[in-house]
Scaffold this active site. Sequence first.
Site, PDB file in Angstrom:
ATOM      1  CB  SER A 137      -0.889   0.036   1.248  1.00  0.00           C
ATOM      2  OG  SER A 137      -1.365   1.366   1.435  1.00  0.00           O
ATOM      3  CG  HIS A 190      -3.847  -1.692  -1.505  1.00  0.00           C
ATOM      4  ND1 HIS A 190      -4.969  -2.380  -1.919  1.00  0.00           N
ATOM      5  CD2 HIS A 190      -4.209  -1.017  -0.396  1.00  0.00           C
ATOM      6  CE1 HIS A 190      -5.963  -2.139  -1.069  1.00  0.00           C
ATOM      7  NE2 HIS A 190      -5.532  -1.319  -0.140  1.00  0.00           N
ATOM      8  CG  ASP A 238      -5.003   2.089   1.272  1.00  0.00           C
ATOM      9  OD1 ASP A 238      -3.918   1.699   1.725  1.00  0.00           O
ATOM     10  OD2 ASP A 238      -5.977   1.341   1.072  1.00  0.00           O
ATOM     11  CG  MET A 265      -8.238   6.719   3.102  1.00  0.00           C
ATOM     12  SD  MET A 265      -7.250   6.645   4.619  1.00  0.00           S
ATOM     13  CE  MET A 265      -6.535   5.020   4.440  1.00  0.00           C
ATOM     14  CG  HIS A 269      -9.200  -0.048  -0.176  1.00  0.00           C
ATOM     15  ND1 HIS A 269      -8.585  -0.293   1.029  1.00  0.00           N
ATOM     16  CD2 HIS A 269     -10.540  -0.114   0.075  1.00  0.00           C
ATOM     17  CE1 HIS A 269      -9.500  -0.486   1.963  1.00  0.00           C
ATOM     18  NE2 HIS A 269     -10.696  -0.377   1.408  1.00  0.00           N
ATOM     19  CG  MET A 306     -11.126   2.878   2.683  1.00  0.00           C
ATOM     20  SD  MET A 306      -9.519   2.721   3.484  1.00  0.00           S
ATOM     21  CE  MET A 306      -8.463   2.974   2.062  1.00  0.00           C
ATOM     22  CG  MET A 364     -11.212  -3.566   5.379  1.00  0.00           C
ATOM     23  SD  MET A 364      -9.846  -2.935   4.416  1.00  0.00           S
ATOM     24  CE  MET A 364      -9.028  -1.915   5.621  1.00  0.00           C
ATOM     25  N   GLY A 407      -8.693   3.315   7.597  1.00  0.00           N
ATOM     26  CA  GLY A 407      -8.384   4.727   7.870  1.00  0.00           C
ATOM     27  C   GLY A 407      -6.903   5.038   7.978  1.00  0.00           C
ATOM     28  N   GLY A 409      -2.572   3.365   7.991  1.00  0.00           N
ATOM     29  CA  GLY A 409      -1.602   2.280   7.870  1.00  0.00           C
ATOM     30  C   GLY A 409      -0.946   2.060   9.236  1.00  0.00           C
ATOM     31  N   GLY A 410      -0.169   0.978   9.348  1.00  0.00           N
ATOM     32  CA  GLY A 410       0.611   0.740  10.568  1.00  0.00           C
ATOM     33  C   GLY A 410      -0.182   0.288  11.771  1.00  0.00           C
ATOM     34  CG  ASP A 420      -6.214  -3.505   2.946  1.00  0.00           C
ATOM     35  OD1 ASP A 420      -6.931  -2.654   2.378  1.00  0.00           O
ATOM     36  OD2 ASP A 420      -5.088  -3.234   3.441  1.00  0.00           O
ATOM     37  N   GLY A 421      -4.523  -5.068   5.830  1.00  0.00           N
ATOM     38  CA  GLY A 421      -4.373  -4.384   7.117  1.00  0.00           C
ATOM     39  C   GLY A 421      -3.517  -5.158   8.096  1.00  0.00           C
ATOM     40  N   GLY A 422      -2.348  -4.646   8.393  1.00  0.00           N
ATOM     41  CA  GLY A 422      -1.493  -5.275   9.403  1.00  0.00           C
ATOM     42  C   GLY A 422      -0.852  -6.579   8.975  1.00  0.00           C
ATOM     43  N   GLY A 451       1.403  -2.562   3.801  1.00  0.00           N
ATOM     44  CA  GLY A 451       1.932  -1.204   3.658  1.00  0.00           C
ATOM     45  C   GLY A 451       3.214  -1.065   4.468  1.00  0.00           C
ATOM     46  CB  SER A 452       3.749  -0.411   8.089  1.00  0.00           C
ATOM     47  OG  SER A 452       2.706  -1.266   8.466  1.00  0.00           O
TER      48      SER A 452
END
Length: 214
Positions: free
Chosen positions: A7, A32, A34, A36, A65, A67, A136, A141, A143-144, A174-176, A196-197
Amino acid sequence: MIKVAPSILSADFCKMAKAMDSLKEWGANIVHCDVMDGVYVPNITFGMPMIKDLRRYTELPLDAHLMITEPEKYVGKFCEAGADIVTFHPEASLDVSGALDIIRCHGKKCGLAVNADMDLKIAIPYLSQIDLLVIMTVQAGFGGQSFMENCLEKARAADEIRKRDGLDFEIEVDGGVCPANIAKVKLAGADIAVAGSAVFKAADPRSAVAAMQI
Ligand code: DX5
Ligand code: ZN
């Protein structure tokens, strides 16, 4: 093999062209993006102009993506800007089927995203219309954030449904996501892992990408 979609939310926005070169070097499969709007989520990132410029710069598939609220108003514009995949959150849309049709009519892949606090049932009626289901594993909302393993239950359930009904949508988690939890993500039925991170903040991003392409 899991496709890895870093991401760009975790990239340095002042060096986005460099980030595209790096992603290619690190063997990433998908970019990816994001998007928002500060309404659906308490954060604002970027819109169609970013996708348009990334399109000019990279041949990697762009996964937008969204949001945002009322995504049906914008999905066509993201397709025209050059996104290859456009996903959005169904509860934010006033016309889910219509938005999916617009993406399909542009010849792009369409999908729905199930936020961490939402039940899979919001996506069930549309599973035969989508190419991608985003599960998700953080609340949308930022990253990280920390990985929410309980959300994998929704990926497992979606995997069961697609096997039972002979559907061919892909599952994106998606996420973490990171090398430490990718085995659980794969076991839950994921085809694509957003990271992402875990990529952009890694000491060795290339190894991080490879470690998740299992
Ligand atoms: C969160 C985004 C995610 C996030 C992933 O709202 O949809 O794509 O940027 O970043 P990490 O992998 O750092 O959780
Ligand atoms: Zn995302």
